[in-house]
Design a protein around this motif. Structure first.
Motif, PDB file in Angstrom:
ATOM      1  N   GLY A 159       0.772  -1.144   0.143  1.00 34.53           N
ATOM      2  CA  GLY A 159       0.051  -0.022  -0.035  1.00 34.53           C
ATOM      3  C   GLY A 159       0.754   0.994  -0.247  1.00 34.53           C
ATOM      4  N   VAL A 160       2.075   1.156   0.838  1.00 33.01           N
ATOM      5  CA  VAL A 160       2.942   1.943   0.942  1.00 33.01           C
ATOM      6  C   VAL A 160       3.573   2.861  -0.648  1.00 33.01           C
ATOM      7  N   GLU A 161       3.657   1.544  -1.136  1.00 24.67           N
ATOM      8  CA  GLU A 161       4.502   1.861  -2.590  1.00 24.67           C
ATOM      9  C   GLU A 161       3.170   1.758  -4.206  1.00 24.67           C
ATOM     10  N   ALA A 162       1.633   1.484  -3.629  1.00 33.23           N
ATOM     11  CA  ALA A 162       0.747   1.800  -4.748  1.00 33.23           C
ATOM     12  C   ALA A 162       0.613   3.327  -4.143  1.00 33.23           C
ATOM     13  N   HIS A 163       0.545   3.761  -2.739  1.00 35.60           N
ATOM     14  CA  HIS A 163      -0.247   5.458  -2.456  1.00 35.60           C
ATOM     15  C   HIS A 163       1.266   6.175  -2.129  1.00 35.60           C
ATOM     16  N   GLY A 164       2.152   5.374  -1.581  1.00 31.54           N
ATOM     17  CA  GLY A 164       2.950   7.625  -1.372  1.00 31.54           C
ATOM     18  C   GLY A 164       3.847   7.660  -2.699  1.00 31.54           C
ATOM     19  N   ARG A 165       4.239   8.537  -2.270  1.00 31.86           N
ATOM     20  CA  ARG A 165       5.313   9.591  -3.201  1.00 31.86           C
ATOM     21  C   ARG A 165       5.819  10.337  -2.097  1.00 31.86           C
TER      22      ARG A 165
END
Length: 195
Positions: A98-104
């Motif tokens: 989820g961090v990889e998908a949504h985090g920038r």
């Protein structure tokens, strides 16, 4: 006569008191990140998941004062994605994906764990750091792996129920600090009022 639980809670709150300036900095950092179009991600397991979801809800909705909505996501709240990730990649990857998908880069990830030892949160914190997110952790007593994997951590000593109760206080204090910045009058209106 106070119960042992209440005595432990009072001691934990007294431990928290010197951390208020740090909590204010967290709130300021979150507010500035959201104002510039960044995102707040949060996650936890069990009761800590409830705290993480409470935190993000206060930014999508509001805390005490009216203001615009901001992007804040509790990673565990999307049950379809969460269960698919756990099924396909294992429980340790539950939040890292989820961090990889949504985090920038420049976003914030808040990880909440009463033990500070949850492998899925430690893995998510490492992923967030690799991607350039700021990682704030609320944990139980330090040292622990999650606090070590984070940019900054507030680690509360005590039994799990006490730690959870104090974590809720921290969530509200962070929201209060963020609201002070997010709801402050615009500089231009202040200048106009003084002209």
């Amino acid at each position: 006569m106070r119960s042992e639980h209440l005595r432990d809670l009072i001691a934990a709150l007294e431990f928290l008191d010197p951390e208020v300036p740090r909590i204010d900095r967290w709130g300021d950092t979150i507010a500035l990140t959201l104002q510039r179009g960044g995102r707040l991600l949060a996650a936890g397991n069990g009761g800590s998941a409830a705290h993480a979801q409470h935190l993000t809800a206060e930014f999508v909705g509001r805390y005490l004062r009216e203001r615009r909505a901001y992007s804040a996501i509790a990673l565990h709240a999307d049950t379809s994605a969460m269960t698919a990730i756990v099924n396909d990649y294992g429980a340790d990857e539950a939040f890292a994906r989820g961090v990889e998908a949504h985090g920038r880069r420049g976003d914030i990830f808040v990880a909440i764990s009463t033990s500070g030892r949850s492998p899925n949160l430690v893995r998510a914190a490492a992923t967030a750091t690799r991607l350039g997110l700021t990682v704030f952790a609320l944990t139980g007593a330090a040292p622990n792996p999650l606090a070590s994997a984070s940019s900054d951590a507030i680690s509360i000593p005590g039994a799990t129920p006490t730690v959870q109760e104090v974590h809720q206080v921290v969530v509200h204090l962070v929201c209060e600090a963020a609201d002070r910045r997010l709801c402050a009058p615009a500089l231009s209106s202040l200048i106009g009022a003084n002209a």
